[in-house]
Design an enzyme around this catalytic site. Structure first.
Site: not given
Lengths: 342, 295
Positions: B126, B159-160, B163
């Site tokens: 992103c 999101g997970p 992360r």
């Protein structure tokens, strides 16, 4: 002194890492060698060497290092007879690649740092460091920004990833002694690992906060000779050691030698003595990341603004550590708003 | 007008947001949404919109190879490595939204056409989609020696997956800045900000250039922002670029379209919008080929 832990106190000296902000990351290899050699001789347990913003921090965002930190770390390891060289790693800035590299150069300890609510980004780095066999600690920055309950949850995450201690990191120098006490006590109650404290002196309570932390059972303690660190600097190591000694706690470090290092070796390194000026006071007062100070002063000059106005505005926008780019952005916005007013 | 059929693998946040973008496309017909959890919100929403839904993962395409010519993969890097092989054997065009980086990097504002003919392209990250167009815009007029980007996103929009593997973000974005952006050397930083209400995605791009020409740089950046706006309407300069000696600093803000995610998640929006844009280029080329072969 009555402590709630029977483990020995381990001091990490940060004047070559947090203190790197004060010299705009311009340390030379010769300076690092001399300071490390003398600290090692005085009996300091750990000496942190990295860019002020951790491994990989040499950037336009945070300021470029004069000497590649890998060379500085290698030189520091070379000078140590008993102390371990520590590094700081902030995920999102540094990566496991740099970690592997510093491990091969002989760094023995890493502090993996995240904002106080974002511990889960450290899982990868904490477990990699453990696999490498490094001593691995978690560093929850801007600890004043989250409620105690959140701090505890986040520290438990770091413990679950393999951290061997978690620090309450008062990056903004905003915590007061009773708040430090409450946080350390809560972590001691909830964790099975050691608890640490890293203070900043923006409100002139760094030593008092550190004493409160030690009484509550913190055993991993950061100090900085001559206070060298972001904002008004950190807990002054030689002062802390003198106070601890008066309270009956011997950390096993030679106080006279530390005073001499402060006076003769570290003092002459800095352009001006570290003091609480209006900028650093406002950092603590508004709860803003200490490393922003020099950037805010520069931006103030460039846009004709009082750096305090920039810092206060950053505090309002709940900016977190590492967002140095917001300083230019906010300063430029404030300057434009002022033109419109006139 | 004829459209090219496409399927999405991965019915999580990204896959679901992508679905909303594809149903608006004039060149692509979303024929199927493929997940692994029949109860997932994404599959339910897709079914409501009349898509065929499958919950047996890549197997669905093996069993129904005519479902789609273009397949979006919004699973994970690990899953994509397996999926990529299957899709290649099936002769499908894979648009990869994971950080697997099996195929070449693509940023639609930079070189959407360059990879026509490839069977697998990767959408970088992103932060890469938000900043590489600017690096490219500066590089094409001033020759970028060094580029550095700082992507700040709201904690809620990370999101997970992001992360758990934040190094993938920094390393892949750096490579994208060099390979697609044209910088000789890149460096990427990501920061998560937990402020409530959540902040919009913001990106700062620093470039050190060899041939400083303020006017040409400003013009090139301005044109690039308009190009990106065509597929991400909420993409904008936060303020005028700053110049110091050989350095340019550009501040970007990305407001999402608010499809499946709230508008603060500009980081997720720019990924799905870029994937759609890239796929449309492939679809256009496929339609051209079909028109020619009919003639």
């Amino acid at each position: 002194m009555i402590r709630k832990s029977d483990k020995p106190i381990k001091i990490t000296e940060v004047c070559l890492r947090d203190g790197s902000h004060v010299v705009a990351h311009q340390y030379t290899e010769e300076q690092i060698r001399r300071v490390v050699k003398e600290l090692d001789d005085a009996g300091i347990h750990y000496i942190e060497v990295s860019h002020g913003d951790g491994l990989g921090g040499s950037t336009l965002q945070y300021g470029r290092s004069r000497v590649n930190e890998m060379n500085l770390i290698e030189a520091a390891v070379d000078e140590c007879k008993q102390a371990k060289i520590a590094v700081l790693l902030i995920p999102g800035i540094g990566t496991c690649r740099e970690l592997t590299q510093v491990h091969s150069l002989g760094a023995g300890l890493v502090r993996v740092a995240t904002h106080v609510t974002e511990a889960d980004v450290s899982a990868q780095h904490i477990s990699s460091a453990r696999e490498l066999g490094m001593e691995t600690l978690g560093f929850l920055m801007m600890a004043h920004m989250a409620p105690v309950k959140t701090l505890v949850e986040q520290a438990k995450l770091m413990e679950s990833y393999g951290a061997q201690a978690v620090y309450v990191t008062d990056s903004a120098g905003a915590l007061l002694p009773h708040q430090v006490r409450e946080r350390i006590a809560a972590l001691r109650d909830s964790l099975n690992i050691e608890v640490g404290f890293h203070g900043h002196n923006n409100l002139s309570v760094a030593v008092a906060n550190t004493i409160a932390a030690i009484e509550e059972g913190a055993t991993r303690i950061d100090g900085s000779v001559r206070c060298l660190g972001a904002g008004a600097g950190n807990t002054q190591t030689e002062v802390l050691l003198a106070v601890l000694d008066r309270m009956g706690l011997n950390a096993g470090i030679d106080l006279y030698k530390m005073m001499d290092i402060a006076e003769n070796t570290v003092g002459p390194l800095v352009p001006k003595p570290q003091e609480i000026n209006k900028g650093s006071l406002v950092l603590g007062y508004a709860g803003v990341y200490s490393s922003f100070l020099l950037h805010a002063e520069r931006a103030g000059k460039r846009f004709g603004l009082d750096p305090r106005d920039i810092i206060i505005e950053l505090g309002k926008r709940k900016v977190v550590g590492g967002q140095e780019d917001m300083i230019l952005d906010v300063a430029s916005e404030l300057a434009q708003a002022r033109i419109l007013e006139v | 007008m004829a459209k090219i059929k496409a399927a999405i693998i991965g019915s999580g946040n990204i896959g679901t947001d992508l679905m909303y973008k594809l149903v608006r496309s004039g060149l692509i017909e979303l024929s199927a949404m493929i997940g692994i959890d029949p109860e997932s919100d994404g599959l339910k929403r897709a079914a409501e919109r009349g898509c065929q839904v499958f919950s047996n993962g890549i197997q669905a395409l093996i069993e129904n190879p005519d479902l789609a010519e273009i397949v979006f993969d919004a699973t994970s890097a690990k899953a994509h490595i397996r999926n990529a092989k299957v899709l290649k054997d099936l002769g499908k065009i894979a648009i990869d939204l994971t950080p697997a980086a099996v195929g070449p990097f693509v940023s639609p504002a930079v070189d959407a056409h360059a990879h026509i003919g490839e069977l697998n392209v990767n959408l970088i990250t992103c932060g890469g989609q938000a900043t590489i167009p600017i690096v490219h815009a500066i590089n094409r007029v001033a020759d970028v020696a060094y580029a550095e980007i700082v992507a700040t996103i709201s904690s809620r929009s990370a999101g997970p997956g992001t992360r758990a593997n934040i190094d993938e973000f920094t390393i892949t974005t750096k490579r994208g800045m060099e390979e697609a952006g044209g910088a000789d050397e890149g460096k990427a930083i990501i920061i998560l900000n937990p402020a409530e209400p959540p902040i919009l995605m913001r990106d700062t791009i620093y470039c050190e250039v060899r041939n400083m020409d303020q006017e040409a740089i400003l013009r090139s950046i301005g044109e690039m922002v308009e190009t990106v706006k065509e597929y991400v309407p909420g993409y904008r300069l936060k303020q005028k670029p700053l110049f110091d000696e050989n350095r340019v600093t550009v501040f970007i803000e990305v407001e999402g379209a608010g499809d499946y995610f709230p508008i603060y998640a500009g980081n997720l929006d720019i990924m799905t919008a870029s994937a759609t844009r890239v796929a449309e280029e492939f679809a256009r080329s496929l339609l051209d080929q079909k028109a020619k072969s009919v003639r």
